[in-house]
Design an enzyme around this catalytic site. Structure first.
Site, PDB file in Angstrom:
ATOM      1  N   ARG A  52      18.838   8.276 -31.654  1.00 40.88           N
ATOM      2  CA  ARG A  52      17.885   9.193 -31.006  1.00 40.88           C
ATOM      3  C   ARG A  52      18.533   9.881 -29.808  1.00 40.88           C
ATOM      4  O   ARG A  52      18.306  11.075 -29.567  1.00 40.88           O
ATOM      5  CB  ARG A  52      16.626   8.431 -30.581  1.00 40.88           C
ATOM      6  CG  ARG A  52      15.556   9.361 -30.031  1.00 40.88           C
ATOM      7  CD  ARG A  52      14.238   8.671 -29.798  1.00 40.88           C
ATOM      8  NE  ARG A  52      14.337   7.640 -28.788  1.00 40.88           N
ATOM      9  CZ  ARG A  52      13.355   6.783 -28.485  1.00 40.88           C
ATOM     10  NH1 ARG A  52      12.197   6.844 -29.111  1.00 40.88           N
ATOM     11  NH2 ARG A  52      13.512   5.871 -27.543  1.00 40.88           N
ATOM     12  N   ARG A 100      23.778  24.638  -7.304  1.00 38.65           N
ATOM     13  CA  ARG A 100      22.463  24.726  -7.935  1.00 38.65           C
ATOM     14  C   ARG A 100      22.290  26.093  -8.574  1.00 38.65           C
ATOM     15  O   ARG A 100      21.946  27.070  -7.908  1.00 38.65           O
ATOM     16  CB  ARG A 100      21.338  24.475  -6.918  1.00 38.65           C
ATOM     17  CG  ARG A 100      19.988  24.376  -7.598  1.00 38.65           C
ATOM     18  CD  ARG A 100      18.818  24.482  -6.671  1.00 38.65           C
ATOM     19  NE  ARG A 100      17.571  24.490  -7.437  1.00 38.65           N
ATOM     20  CZ  ARG A 100      17.062  25.580  -8.018  1.00 38.65           C
ATOM     21  NH1 ARG A 100      17.669  26.753  -7.894  1.00 38.65           N
ATOM     22  NH2 ARG A 100      15.934  25.501  -8.721  1.00 38.65           N
ATOM     23  N   HIS A 102      20.797  27.844 -12.359  1.00 34.85           N
ATOM     24  CA  HIS A 102      20.125  27.514 -13.618  1.00 34.85           C
ATOM     25  C   HIS A 102      21.108  27.468 -14.778  1.00 34.85           C
ATOM     26  O   HIS A 102      20.980  26.671 -15.697  1.00 34.85           O
ATOM     27  CB  HIS A 102      19.033  28.551 -13.942  1.00 34.85           C
ATOM     28  CG  HIS A 102      17.764  28.303 -13.177  1.00 34.85           C
ATOM     29  ND1 HIS A 102      17.704  28.364 -11.810  1.00 34.85           N
ATOM     30  CD2 HIS A 102      16.508  27.985 -13.604  1.00 34.85           C
ATOM     31  CE1 HIS A 102      16.465  28.098 -11.414  1.00 34.85           C
ATOM     32  NE2 HIS A 102      15.727  27.847 -12.485  1.00 34.85           N
ATOM     33  N   LYS A 143      13.814  13.129 -25.809  1.00 31.88           N
ATOM     34  CA  LYS A 143      13.531  12.199 -24.699  1.00 31.88           C
ATOM     35  C   LYS A 143      14.190  12.751 -23.439  1.00 31.88           C
ATOM     36  O   LYS A 143      15.216  12.253 -22.963  1.00 31.88           O
ATOM     37  CB  LYS A 143      14.034  10.783 -25.056  1.00 31.88           C
ATOM     38  CG  LYS A 143      13.290   9.678 -24.332  1.00 31.88           C
ATOM     39  CD  LYS A 143      13.473   8.346 -25.009  1.00 31.88           C
ATOM     40  CE  LYS A 143      13.048   7.167 -24.162  1.00 31.88           C
ATOM     41  NZ  LYS A 143      11.672   7.153 -23.685  1.00 31.88           N
ATOM     42  N   GLU A 175       0.002  11.473 -28.053  1.00 30.88           N
ATOM     43  CA  GLU A 175       0.577  10.171 -27.694  1.00 30.88           C
ATOM     44  C   GLU A 175       0.109   9.799 -26.294  1.00 30.88           C
ATOM     45  O   GLU A 175      -0.574  10.584 -25.630  1.00 30.88           O
ATOM     46  CB  GLU A 175       2.105  10.206 -27.775  1.00 30.88           C
ATOM     47  CG  GLU A 175       2.743  11.247 -26.875  1.00 30.88           C
ATOM     48  CD  GLU A 175       4.258  11.342 -27.037  1.00 30.88           C
ATOM     49  OE1 GLU A 175       4.880  10.409 -27.560  1.00 30.88           O
ATOM     50  OE2 GLU A 175       4.808  12.371 -26.610  1.00 30.88           O
ATOM     51  N   LEU A 199       7.102  11.872 -29.117  1.00 33.54           N
ATOM     52  CA  LEU A 199       8.415  11.252 -29.184  1.00 33.54           C
ATOM     53  C   LEU A 199       8.424  10.336 -30.416  1.00 33.54           C
ATOM     54  O   LEU A 199       7.475   9.563 -30.603  1.00 33.54           O
ATOM     55  CB  LEU A 199       8.668  10.417 -27.921  1.00 33.54           C
ATOM     56  CG  LEU A 199      10.057   9.814 -27.870  1.00 33.54           C
ATOM     57  CD1 LEU A 199      11.081  10.882 -27.491  1.00 33.54           C
ATOM     58  CD2 LEU A 199      10.124   8.661 -26.894  1.00 33.54           C
TER      59      LEU A 199
END
Ligand code: PLP
Length: 279
Positions: A52, A100, A102, A143, A175, A199
């Site tokens: 996964r 920093r 994107h 995840k 979920e 998930l």
């Protein structure tokens, strides 16, 4: 004895491990994670979690997956350091950038954070839940580290003295904020299919397999809030909880009238864990 962590080559007690600003997990949640259990010398269902993890990384465009052998050796060292005979492994892989911005440039390096904490065991107490609108993005099958809406949902539940929050999207139960939700109704197990709105829980797969072994028919389809309220059993499943039954949702009492099937399922799941770990 204590919680230990690893970050990019360094091991230390949990509070001693620092993450630099170049880790994009910090500003953007630009990474993915896994949670596993270990018992004795065995990392339970490592291969399933690794598979996964690989899919999650691919989904967010990180093409280099650390080797399973390398991950295992970090985990084993942390288990040794922690001294726990049974613990929870948290593993996070994130992208890096020098500032920093994107824009993420695929680099040859990724950040690896792993920690081990004590596992306090399998509890039995039935849970009380609330339902909340599922406002999460459409890649819940990944995840990812972006857990803000799960955090808010859980806090909303806690604020009214409940244990968790079930997401509902357009009338369909998806979920729970930290687990999958299934119901038992008239002897059948009904659970949301594995699309981009849930998930694909490892424990959910175990539950489906256990149901098959026990001759309980499994239907993978979305179900409504009224089906949730009227279920014989509402079951939440996750790696650390295995399965827990639910006694109330939004103040509606859940009848819990299929104890036999619930406890048979639970026993199977726990036996599999003990069998594989204590072999
Ligand atoms: N769904 C969500 C949103 C989760 O956060 C989790 C676990 O963290 C699960 C389901 C259950 O997944 P697993 O059984 O692999 O622990």
């Amino acid at each position: 004895m204590g919680d230990y962590a690893y970050y990019n080559g360094r091991y230390g007690k949990y509070p001693e491990i620092n993450v630099p600003l170049t880790d994009r997990a910090l500003f953007f949640g630009d990474g993915v994670y896994e949670v596993m259990l270990y018992r004795g010398e065995v990392i339970y269902q490592f291969d399933e979690h690794y598979e996964r993890l690989t899919k999650s990384l691919k989904a967010i465009g990180i093409s280099r997956t650390p080797e399973a052998r390398a991950l295992r050796s970090v985990i084993y060292k942390l288990c040794d350091l922690s001294g726990y005979s049974e613990g929870i492994i948290y593993l996070q892989i994130s992208a890096s950038s020098p500032s920093r911005t994107h824009e993420r440039v695929e680099s040859l390096t990724y950040n690896l954070l792993v920690s081990v904490s004590k596992y306090s065991g399998y509890e039995d107490k039935a849970l009380s839940l609330i339902t909340v609108t599922d406002r999460r993005h459409g890649i819940c099958n990944v995840k990812s580290l972006n857990l803000l809406l799960s955090v808010l949902a859980l806090n909303e539940a806690r604020a009214v003295g409940c244990d968790g929050a079930v997401f509902v999207r357009g009338g369909t139960v998806t979920e729970e904020s930290r687990s999958n939700v299934s119901i038992l109704k008239s002897g059948k197990l009904i659970t949301h299919p594995t699309d981009n709105y849930i998930l694909p829980g490892i424990m959910r797969s175990n539950l489906i397999r256990a149901a098959g072994e026990l001759g309980i028919p499994v239907i993978e389809r979305g179900f409504s809030i009224s089906e949730l309220y009227g279920a014989d059993e509402v079951i939440i499943s996750s790696t650390t909880k295995f399965v827990r039954r639910v006694s109330s949702i939004d103040g509606h009492e859940i009848k819990m009238r299929d104890s036999e099937r619930f406890f048979s399922l639970k026993e199977r799941l726990l036996l599999d864990y003990f069998d594989k770990c204590d072999a």
